[in-house]
Design a protein around this motif. Structure first.
Motif, PDB file in Angstrom:
ATOM      1  N   PRO A   1      21.531 -10.696  94.009  1.00 56.23           N
ATOM      2  CA  PRO A   1      22.171 -11.946  93.600  1.00 56.23           C
ATOM      3  C   PRO A   1      23.417 -11.710  92.741  1.00 56.23           C
ATOM      4  O   PRO A   1      24.243 -12.598  92.590  1.00 56.23           O
ATOM      5  CB  PRO A   1      21.080 -12.637  92.775  1.00 56.23           C
ATOM      6  CG  PRO A   1      20.256 -11.523  92.223  1.00 56.23           C
ATOM      7  CD  PRO A   1      20.296 -10.420  93.251  1.00 56.23           C
ATOM      8  N   GLY A   2      23.532 -10.510  92.143  1.00 52.08           N
ATOM      9  CA  GLY A   2      24.653 -10.218  91.250  1.00 52.08           C
ATOM     10  C   GLY A   2      25.493  -9.095  91.814  1.00 52.08           C
ATOM     11  O   GLY A   2      25.772  -9.054  93.009  1.00 52.08           O
ATOM     12  N   VAL A   3      25.899  -8.169  90.935  1.00 52.66           N
ATOM     13  CA  VAL A   3      26.738  -7.061  91.389  1.00 52.66           C
ATOM     14  C   VAL A   3      25.884  -5.819  91.667  1.00 52.66           C
ATOM     15  O   VAL A   3      24.777  -5.667  91.127  1.00 52.66           O
ATOM     16  CB  VAL A   3      27.855  -6.720  90.365  1.00 52.66           C
ATOM     17  CG1 VAL A   3      28.751  -7.926  90.115  1.00 52.66           C
ATOM     18  CG2 VAL A   3      27.284  -6.185  89.068  1.00 52.66           C
ATOM     19  N   VAL A   4      26.401  -4.960  92.537  1.00 54.95           N
ATOM     20  CA  VAL A   4      25.744  -3.689  92.872  1.00 54.95           C
ATOM     21  C   VAL A   4      26.754  -2.579  92.609  1.00 54.95           C
ATOM     22  O   VAL A   4      27.920  -2.700  93.013  1.00 54.95           O
ATOM     23  CB  VAL A   4      25.312  -3.653  94.357  1.00 54.95           C
ATOM     24  CG1 VAL A   4      24.710  -2.294  94.717  1.00 54.95           C
ATOM     25  CG2 VAL A   4      24.328  -4.783  94.673  1.00 54.95           C
ATOM     26  N   VAL A   5      26.312  -1.528  91.912  1.00 56.37           N
ATOM     27  CA  VAL A   5      27.168  -0.354  91.740  1.00 56.37           C
ATOM     28  C   VAL A   5      26.484   0.832  92.394  1.00 56.37           C
ATOM     29  O   VAL A   5      25.338   1.152  92.060  1.00 56.37           O
ATOM     30  CB  VAL A   5      27.421  -0.030  90.250  1.00 56.37           C
ATOM     31  CG1 VAL A   5      28.373   1.161  90.129  1.00 56.37           C
ATOM     32  CG2 VAL A   5      27.990  -1.234  89.524  1.00 56.37           C
ATOM     33  N   VAL A   6      27.149   1.457  93.341  1.00 52.63           N
ATOM     34  CA  VAL A   6      26.655   2.710  93.908  1.00 52.63           C
ATOM     35  C   VAL A   6      27.369   3.828  93.157  1.00 52.63           C
ATOM     36  O   VAL A   6      28.601   3.930  93.193  1.00 52.63           O
ATOM     37  CB  VAL A   6      26.904   2.797  95.427  1.00 52.63           C
ATOM     38  CG1 VAL A   6      26.375   4.129  95.961  1.00 52.63           C
ATOM     39  CG2 VAL A   6      26.237   1.629  96.148  1.00 52.63           C
ATOM     40  N   ASP A   7      26.594   4.615  92.425  1.00 51.05           N
ATOM     41  CA  ASP A   7      27.133   5.708  91.627  1.00 51.05           C
ATOM     42  C   ASP A   7      27.187   6.957  92.499  1.00 51.05           C
ATOM     43  O   ASP A   7      26.172   7.582  92.780  1.00 51.05           O
ATOM     44  CB  ASP A   7      26.243   5.921  90.394  1.00 51.05           C
ATOM     45  CG  ASP A   7      26.775   7.006  89.444  1.00 51.05           C
ATOM     46  OD1 ASP A   7      27.663   7.777  89.839  1.00 51.05           O
ATOM     47  OD2 ASP A   7      26.265   7.073  88.300  1.00 51.05           O
ATOM     48  N   GLU A   8      28.400   7.292  92.938  1.00 54.62           N
ATOM     49  CA  GLU A   8      28.599   8.453  93.818  1.00 54.62           C
ATOM     50  C   GLU A   8      29.188   9.637  93.047  1.00 54.62           C
ATOM     51  O   GLU A   8      30.096  10.324  93.528  1.00 54.62           O
ATOM     52  CB  GLU A   8      29.516   8.075  94.992  1.00 54.62           C
ATOM     53  CG  GLU A   8      28.873   7.098  95.971  1.00 54.62           C
ATOM     54  CD  GLU A   8      29.671   6.918  97.273  1.00 54.62           C
ATOM     55  OE1 GLU A   8      29.056   6.499  98.274  1.00 54.62           O
ATOM     56  OE2 GLU A   8      30.881   7.193  97.291  1.00 54.62           O
ATOM     57  N   ALA A   9      28.648   9.909  91.855  1.00 56.31           N
ATOM     58  CA  ALA A   9      29.165  10.998  91.019  1.00 56.31           C
ATOM     59  C   ALA A   9      29.174  12.336  91.766  1.00 56.31           C
ATOM     60  O   ALA A   9      30.010  13.199  91.497  1.00 56.31           O
ATOM     61  CB  ALA A   9      28.340  11.117  89.738  1.00 56.31           C
ATOM     62  N   TYR A  10      28.234  12.503  92.691  1.00 58.20           N
ATOM     63  CA  TYR A  10      28.093  13.796  93.383  1.00 58.20           C
ATOM     64  C   TYR A  10      28.508  13.718  94.845  1.00 58.20           C
ATOM     65  O   TYR A  10      28.169  14.598  95.632  1.00 58.20           O
ATOM     66  CB  TYR A  10      26.640  14.286  93.270  1.00 58.20           C
ATOM     67  CG  TYR A  10      26.230  14.495  91.836  1.00 58.20           C
ATOM     68  CD1 TYR A  10      26.553  15.663  91.164  1.00 58.20           C
ATOM     69  CD2 TYR A  10      25.564  13.487  91.128  1.00 58.20           C
ATOM     70  CE1 TYR A  10      26.219  15.842  89.838  1.00 58.20           C
ATOM     71  CE2 TYR A  10      25.219  13.661  89.793  1.00 58.20           C
ATOM     72  CZ  TYR A  10      25.557  14.843  89.158  1.00 58.20           C
ATOM     73  OH  TYR A  10      25.225  15.017  87.843  1.00 58.20           O
ATOM     74  N   PHE A  11      29.235  12.657  95.213  1.00 60.76           N
ATOM     75  CA  PHE A  11      29.485  12.420  96.633  1.00 60.76           C
ATOM     76  C   PHE A  11      30.122  13.612  97.343  1.00 60.76           C
ATOM     77  O   PHE A  11      29.766  13.931  98.481  1.00 60.76           O
ATOM     78  CB  PHE A  11      30.357  11.177  96.846  1.00 60.76           C
ATOM     79  CG  PHE A  11      30.640  10.950  98.298  1.00 60.76           C
ATOM     80  CD1 PHE A  11      29.656  10.416  99.119  1.00 60.76           C
ATOM     81  CD2 PHE A  11      31.839  11.342  98.873  1.00 60.76           C
ATOM     82  CE1 PHE A  11      29.873  10.254 100.479  1.00 60.76           C
ATOM     83  CE2 PHE A  11      32.068  11.189 100.229  1.00 60.76           C
ATOM     84  CZ  PHE A  11      31.086  10.635 101.028  1.00 60.76           C
ATOM     85  N   GLU A  12      31.069  14.284  96.694  1.00 61.02           N
ATOM     86  CA  GLU A  12      31.793  15.371  97.376  1.00 61.02           C
ATOM     87  C   GLU A  12      30.868  16.523  97.786  1.00 61.02           C
ATOM     88  O   GLU A  12      31.232  17.330  98.635  1.00 61.02           O
ATOM     89  CB  GLU A  12      32.929  15.906  96.495  1.00 61.02           C
ATOM     90  CG  GLU A  12      34.095  14.939  96.311  1.00 61.02           C
ATOM     91  CD  GLU A  12      33.973  14.051  95.067  1.00 61.02           C
ATOM     92  OE1 GLU A  12      32.837  13.874  94.560  1.00 61.02           O
ATOM     93  OE2 GLU A  12      35.014  13.526  94.616  1.00 61.02           O
ATOM     94  N   PHE A  13      29.682  16.584  97.174  1.00 61.90           N
ATOM     95  CA  PHE A  13      28.748  17.665  97.521  1.00 61.90           C
ATOM     96  C   PHE A  13      27.808  17.283  98.659  1.00 61.90           C
ATOM     97  O   PHE A  13      27.015  18.104  99.113  1.00 61.90           O
ATOM     98  CB  PHE A  13      27.889  18.040  96.304  1.00 61.90           C
ATOM     99  CG  PHE A  13      28.674  18.654  95.185  1.00 61.90           C
ATOM    100  CD1 PHE A  13      29.210  19.930  95.315  1.00 61.90           C
ATOM    101  CD2 PHE A  13      28.877  17.970  94.007  1.00 61.90           C
ATOM    102  CE1 PHE A  13      29.932  20.501  94.277  1.00 61.90           C
ATOM    103  CE2 PHE A  13      29.586  18.531  92.959  1.00 61.90           C
ATOM    104  CZ  PHE A  13      30.123  19.802  93.099  1.00 61.90           C
ATOM    105  N   ALA A  14      27.855  16.027  99.104  1.00 64.77           N
ATOM    106  CA  ALA A  14      26.917  15.592 100.141  1.00 64.77           C
ATOM    107  C   ALA A  14      27.195  16.340 101.442  1.00 64.77           C
ATOM    108  O   ALA A  14      28.320  16.790 101.692  1.00 64.77           O
ATOM    109  CB  ALA A  14      27.030  14.090 100.350  1.00 64.77           C
TER     110      ALA A  14
END
Ligand SMILES: *Cc1c(COP(=O)(O)O)cnc(C)c1O
Length: 372
Positions: free
Chosen positions: A191-204
């Motif tokens: 119902p509100g905001v969503v934050v996807v924290d991709e601090a490690y995305f480059e390692f995926a």
């Protein structure tokens, strides 16, 4: 000296009641030969980048009598270019580490009478931002393999109606990447905001999609990133997020004026101009992670599947004893996550050898009897 002028103890000060007994958060910063505890990139910048950073600092120093550019437009333009996905500077926000970005999110969208939901086990800083912004902290459990069950996650969001949802992908401390359809389902239900924290995305692993792809369809979604991990810039303190321009405008209301110093902005721009070089070791760290996972499993240990630059492994009846025994051998890892598990960051090949050697020693039957 009278009592009135004596140095007061913390207990004598009129601290907010919810802070009484609290201690400053943070991993121990110990002077140890092998530091594998805070998921840093072990490779420092090259001498060429060091030289350019020094020149940029000298240049910034010439106008340190003036306040910095308050909206950091040039830096946000560089960050938008780095992220791609057709983003512009008005869709990017930056602050002193993504920790400050997340605090801005809760200052703008959380607060008294509001709540933030995340999926546990997850990043241990989130409850602190919640506490500091008087936002109620809610968690919903992940599955035993640390993935998120999309049906139950949606039910939890519908049931709890959180004002903010934090989803960490890849997750810390487990390393787990969250499936795109799970993220989409959470965005659709929130119902509100969503934050996807991709601090490690480059390692995926190659081919793992970023939640940035969901931005056009979800105006209340933000995707946060940091230069602290893959980008080898933890000391520079620069985190950022991408979202709709209105979302960014909301964060601009709560930020402190001039929150990003002229030096921070200048130095981060140099690092971004050398993105390829700053990220040069990511592939080696990813294969180091995969090798380490195989090795740990070969020792008969449980290993959580990781898309980050660290691995959660266990389980130990007394994890603190294992952590301490490694520290006694000069190797600092992290005692975090669910009981029985430990987290180790992926370092240089030499650091990995030292870690393996120490852990082998610690796990020897004779050693177990002696130390544990
Ligand atoms: C390390 C980390 C961050 C980054 O923190 P910075 O403040 O940017 O250094 C953000 N989120 C998670 C989950 C992390 O592990």
């Amino acid at each position: 000296m009278s009592a009135a002028t004596a140095t007061p103890a913390l207990a004598d000060l009129p601290l907010r009641p919810e802070l009484v007994g609290e201690v400053p958060y943070g991993a121990p910063q110990l002077d140890v030969p092998i530091c594998l505890n805070v998921n840093e990139n072990p490779y420092p910048p090259s001498e060429q980048v060091v030289g350019e950073i020094a020149a940029a600092v000298a240049d910034a120093a010439r106008s340190l009598n003036r306040y910095p550019e308050r909206d950091a437009i040039a830096l946000r333009t560089d960050l938008a270019r780095y992220l791609g996905h057709g983003l512009g500077p008005d869709q990017v926000w930056a602050a002193n580490g993504s920790n400050e970005v997340m605090l801005h999110v809760l200052q703008a969208f959380g607060g008294p009478g509001r709540s933030v939901l995340s999926f546990a086990p997850t990043y241990s800083m989130y409850p602190e931002y919640a506490r500091d912004t008087h936002t109620q902290w809610l968690t919903f459990p992940r599955r035993a393999d640390f993935t998120i069950d999309p049906v139950r996650a949606v039910a939890a969001v519908e049931d709890q109606q959180p004002d903010v949802v934090f989803v960490t992908s890849p997750n810390n401390p487990t390393g787990t990447a969250v499936a795109m359809n799970t993220l989409e389902a959470i965005c659709a239900a929130a119902p509100g905001v969503v934050v996807v924290d991709e601090a490690y995305f480059e390692f995926a692993r190659t081919g793992t999609p970023s939640a940035l792809e969901l931005l056009p369809d979800h105006p209340r979604l933000a995707v946060s990133r940091t230069m602290s991990k893959a980008f080898a810039f933890a000391g520079g303190r620069l985190g950022y997020l991408a979202a709709a321009p209105a979302f960014v405008d909301a964060l601009r209301i709560v930020r402190l004026p001039y929150h990003l110093s002229a030096v921070t902005q200048a130095v981060a721009r140099v690092a971004l101009a050398h993105a390829e070089e700053m990220l040069a070791h990511v592939d080696a760290l990813r294969s180091g992670r995969d090798d380490l996972a195989v090795w740990l499993a070969g020792q008969g240990l449980e290993v959580a599947e990781s898309d980050a630059n660290f691995i959660l492994f266990g389980r130990f009846p007394d994890r603190h004893a294992v952590w301490q025994a490694l520290l006694d051998r000069g190797v600092l890892i992290r005692e975090t996550g669910p009981d029985g598990w430990l987290r180790v960051s992926v370092g240089t090949p030499a650091e990995m050898d030292a870690f393996k050697h120490a852990l082998t020693d610690v796990l020897q039957p004779a050693s177990v009897a002696k130390d544990l």
